[in-house]
Design a protein around this motif. Structure first.
Motif, PDB file in Angstrom:
ATOM      1  N   LEU A 194      57.098  54.434 -41.751  1.00 41.22           N
ATOM      2  CA  LEU A 194      58.128  54.026 -40.798  1.00 41.22           C
ATOM      3  C   LEU A 194      59.048  53.024 -41.474  1.00 41.22           C
ATOM      4  N   LEU A 195      60.299  53.416 -41.672  1.00 43.97           N
ATOM      5  CA  LEU A 195      61.283  52.544 -42.301  1.00 43.97           C
ATOM      6  C   LEU A 195      62.148  51.891 -41.232  1.00 43.97           C
ATOM      7  N   ILE A 196      62.083  50.570 -41.162  1.00 42.62           N
ATOM      8  CA  ILE A 196      62.925  49.817 -40.237  1.00 42.62           C
ATOM      9  C   ILE A 196      64.060  49.225 -41.062  1.00 42.62           C
ATOM     10  N   THR A 197      65.276  49.676 -40.816  1.00 39.93           N
ATOM     11  CA  THR A 197      66.374  49.307 -41.710  1.00 39.93           C
ATOM     12  C   THR A 197      67.715  49.358 -40.995  1.00 39.93           C
ATOM     13  N   ASP A 198      68.682  48.653 -41.580  1.00 37.53           N
ATOM     14  CA  ASP A 198      70.057  48.712 -41.073  1.00 37.53           C
ATOM     15  C   ASP A 198      70.929  49.599 -41.960  1.00 37.53           C
ATOM     16  N   CYS A 199      70.320  50.227 -42.959  1.00 44.00           N
ATOM     17  CA  CYS A 199      71.060  51.047 -43.906  1.00 44.00           C
ATOM     18  C   CYS A 199      71.207  52.477 -43.372  1.00 44.00           C
ATOM     19  N   ARG A 200      72.414  52.844 -42.985  1.00 43.27           N
ATOM     20  CA  ARG A 200      72.660  54.178 -42.437  1.00 43.27           C
ATOM     21  C   ARG A 200      72.456  55.267 -43.488  1.00 43.27           C
ATOM     22  N   GLU A 201      72.694  54.917 -44.743  1.00 43.08           N
ATOM     23  CA  GLU A 201      72.534  55.887 -45.825  1.00 43.08           C
ATOM     24  C   GLU A 201      71.096  56.393 -45.893  1.00 43.08           C
ATOM     25  N   ILE A 202      70.136  55.498 -45.653  1.00 43.56           N
ATOM     26  CA  ILE A 202      68.732  55.893 -45.681  1.00 43.56           C
ATOM     27  C   ILE A 202      68.451  56.894 -44.572  1.00 43.56           C
ATOM     28  N   LYS A 203      68.926  56.598 -43.385  1.00 45.98           N
ATOM     29  CA  LYS A 203      68.677  57.485 -42.240  1.00 45.98           C
ATOM     30  C   LYS A 203      69.314  58.856 -42.448  1.00 45.98           C
ATOM     31  N   GLU A 204      70.535  58.858 -42.984  1.00 45.05           N
ATOM     32  CA  GLU A 204      71.264  60.108 -43.176  1.00 45.05           C
ATOM     33  C   GLU A 204      70.613  61.011 -44.205  1.00 45.05           C
ATOM     34  N   LYS A 205      69.938  60.405 -45.200  1.00 43.27           N
ATOM     35  CA  LYS A 205      69.354  61.191 -46.279  1.00 43.27           C
ATOM     36  C   LYS A 205      67.865  61.472 -46.087  1.00 43.27           C
ATOM     37  N   THR A 206      67.310  61.052 -44.949  1.00 41.57           N
ATOM     38  CA  THR A 206      65.880  61.243 -44.712  1.00 41.57           C
ATOM     39  C   THR A 206      65.641  62.478 -43.856  1.00 41.57           C
ATOM     40  N   SER A 207      64.967  63.453 -44.443  1.00 41.92           N
ATOM     41  CA  SER A 207      64.629  64.674 -43.709  1.00 41.92           C
ATOM     42  C   SER A 207      63.198  65.102 -44.014  1.00 41.92           C
ATOM     43  N   VAL A 208      62.364  64.113 -44.350  1.00 36.78           N
ATOM     44  CA  VAL A 208      60.974  64.388 -44.709  1.00 36.78           C
ATOM     45  C   VAL A 208      60.096  64.173 -43.477  1.00 36.78           C
ATOM     46  N   PRO A 209      59.204  65.112 -43.150  1.00 35.98           N
ATOM     47  CA  PRO A 209      58.407  65.017 -41.917  1.00 35.98           C
ATOM     48  C   PRO A 209      57.579  63.745 -41.769  1.00 35.98           C
ATOM     49  N   ASN A 210      57.051  63.216 -42.883  1.00 35.39           N
ATOM     50  CA  ASN A 210      56.175  62.046 -42.776  1.00 35.39           C
ATOM     51  C   ASN A 210      56.908  60.717 -42.947  1.00 35.39           C
ATOM     52  N   ILE A 211      58.247  60.764 -43.044  1.00 36.91           N
ATOM     53  CA  ILE A 211      59.040  59.530 -43.157  1.00 36.91           C
ATOM     54  C   ILE A 211      59.999  59.459 -41.977  1.00 36.91           C
ATOM     55  N   ARG A 212      59.828  58.417 -41.175  1.00 35.33           N
ATOM     56  CA  ARG A 212      60.682  58.229 -40.010  1.00 35.33           C
ATOM     57  C   ARG A 212      61.485  56.948 -40.164  1.00 35.33           C
ATOM     58  N   VAL A 213      62.748  57.009 -39.799  1.00 39.65           N
ATOM     59  CA  VAL A 213      63.626  55.837 -39.910  1.00 39.65           C
ATOM     60  C   VAL A 213      63.945  55.319 -38.517  1.00 39.65           C
ATOM     61  N   ARG A 214      63.691  54.027 -38.321  1.00 44.21           N
ATOM     62  CA  ARG A 214      64.072  53.370 -37.073  1.00 44.21           C
ATOM     63  C   ARG A 214      65.255  52.473 -37.378  1.00 44.21           C
ATOM     64  N   GLN A 215      66.444  52.929 -36.977  1.00 45.19           N
ATOM     65  CA  GLN A 215      67.667  52.191 -37.267  1.00 45.19           C
ATOM     66  C   GLN A 215      67.694  50.899 -36.447  1.00 45.19           C
ATOM     67  N   MET A 216      67.830  49.793 -37.151  1.00 46.04           N
ATOM     68  CA  MET A 216      67.805  48.497 -36.476  1.00 46.04           C
ATOM     69  C   MET A 216      68.500  47.462 -37.353  1.00 46.04           C
ATOM     70  N   ASP A 217      69.490  46.767 -36.809  1.00 49.97           N
ATOM     71  CA  ASP A 217      70.121  45.723 -37.606  1.00 49.97           C
ATOM     72  C   ASP A 217      69.230  44.485 -37.627  1.00 49.97           C
ATOM     73  N   PHE A 218      69.575  43.566 -38.519  1.00 48.12           N
ATOM     74  CA  PHE A 218      68.696  42.417 -38.750  1.00 48.12           C
ATOM     75  C   PHE A 218      68.560  41.532 -37.508  1.00 48.12           C
ATOM     76  N   VAL A 219      69.647  41.343 -36.784  1.00 44.95           N
ATOM     77  CA  VAL A 219      69.608  40.503 -35.573  1.00 44.95           C
ATOM     78  C   VAL A 219      68.695  41.117 -34.521  1.00 44.95           C
ATOM     79  N   THR A 220      68.786  42.429 -34.336  1.00 40.78           N
ATOM     80  CA  THR A 220      67.925  43.119 -33.369  1.00 40.78           C
ATOM     81  C   THR A 220      66.465  43.030 -33.783  1.00 40.78           C
ATOM     82  N   PHE A 221      66.215  43.189 -35.089  1.00 41.59           N
ATOM     83  CA  PHE A 221      64.850  43.052 -35.608  1.00 41.59           C
ATOM     84  C   PHE A 221      64.311  41.647 -35.335  1.00 41.59           C
ATOM     85  N   LYS A 222      65.115  40.653 -35.632  1.00 40.93           N
ATOM     86  CA  LYS A 222      64.696  39.266 -35.397  1.00 40.93           C
ATOM     87  C   LYS A 222      64.401  39.028 -33.921  1.00 40.93           C
TER      88      LYS A 222
END
Length: 337
Positions: free
Chosen positions: A35-63
């Motif tokens: 589970l990747l928690i990140t604000d990097c849209r590039e990671i989310k756009e390039k992730t299409s692997v079944p066992n890798i999930r991206v949770r888009q979240m900016d740093f303020v929201t994470f905090k």
């Protein structure tokens, strides 16, 4: 039935150049979820692997998410302070670990090999926590382990102090490791990985917190989900073994190959695969040694620059005082026993 594992990686900002290689290595571990928690849209756009999930979240929201789980004011003023909260991820994100037997965290400046080759179901059955350094840790998904970071002991940094101040390494030796030992948690801590010392250009194993471990020069080969270390031991015997991961801390690694299924990992690049012979090993290390003096000077310059910056931070002095206190108490305990 195979025990289920989920690994968190919270990363904000631009990922390292070799992040696609990390993604490929994670994809090979297809029985483990990431589970990747990140604000990097590039990671989310390039992730299409079944066992890798991206949770888009900016740093303020994470905090804010982290803050919502604690009644006191936390201190997380930049990305670098995320690491001290990682032992609490099971508590902070209970919705993400539901249904898993183990949860943990992993960094993006390491290349994982075949994780299940080392963390077999038999090994998982016998232990509750895995490893003590901050690159990679695993916790059994139980109420006790999910709140282990809250355990109080005079021999470790208290989580409230670590979370309220910028106390470094709570997830490592002065915090979670001390707590794990005092709480008698079944810990798996075999040195089945390689932590590369950042102060040299050539690859040399760091023996930080593993007294007596050898520190030979080495290089690595990645082959279709397996990671191998090559080195020449103190008696000059050329050796090879499979390792769990290699940690490439504080290194700008160049990507010089398009084949991410098999490649060499050498100072300071990923390069095309070839059979590693003693001659090749010696040539690579000789070339690295030529660049080591200049690299070492640069590293020391950056080290002291960061050191001076820390010395101006009151939290750093609190950290030093805590370390001294813990060392005194530890010596006292040993003498008492």
């Amino acid at each position: 039935m195979m025990k289920k594992i989920i690994l968190f990686m919270a990363y904000f900002g631009k990922p390292p150049a070799y992040f696609p290689i990390w993604m490929k290595a994670a994809a090979y571990n297809d029985t483990i979820d990431f589970l990747l928690i990140t604000d990097c849209r590039e990671i989310k756009e390039k992730t299409s692997v079944p066992n890798i999930r991206v949770r888009q979240m900016d740093f303020v929201t994470f905090k804010d998410k982290v803050q919502s789980r604690f009644p006191f004011q936390i201190k997380m003023h930049d990305y670098g302070r995320v690491s001290q909260f990682r032992p609490a991820f099971g508590y902070i994100f209970p919705e993400e670990i539901k249904g898993y037997d183990f949860w943990g965290f992993i960094e993006c400046d390491l290349i994982p090999g075949d994780i299940r080759a080392f963390l077999t179901d038999e090994v998982l059955q016998k232990h509750e926590k895995f490893f003590k350094l901050g690159h990679f840790q695993l916790y059994q998904n139980t109420d006790r382990l999910n709140t282990l970071f809250m355990a109080k002991t005079p021999y470790a940094v208290n989580y409230k102090l670590a979370f309220r101040r910028n106390i470094l390494f709570f997830e490592e030796i002065i915090g979670m490791y001390k707590i794990t030992v005092r709480e008698k948690i079944r810990l798996y801590d075999k040195r089945v990985f390689c932590d590369i010392r950042p102060s040299h250009y050539f690859f040399e194993r760091s023996n930080f917190s593993y007294t007596g471990e050898s520190t030979e020069k080495c290089l690595f080969v990645y082959e279709n989900g397996k990671l191998y270390e090559f080195w020449s031991d103190s008696q000059g015997i050329f050796q090879k073994k499979e390792v769990l991961y290699v940690h490439l801390q504080k290194r700008e690694m160049k990507v010089c190959t398009s084949d991410w299924n098999q490649y060499l990992i050498v100072p300071n690049k990923f390069t095309a695969y070839q059979d590693v012979t003693r001659q090749l090993f010696e040539e690579i290390n000789e070339n690295a040694a030529v660049r080591d003096n200049r690299y070492g000077r640069f590293y020391r310059k950056m080290f002291w620059k960061n050191k001076k910056k820390r010395l101006r931070n009151p939290d750093w002095w609190i950290f030093l005082l805590i370390r001294i206190k813990i060392k005194i108490l530890t010596v006292f305990l040993k003498n008492k026993e």
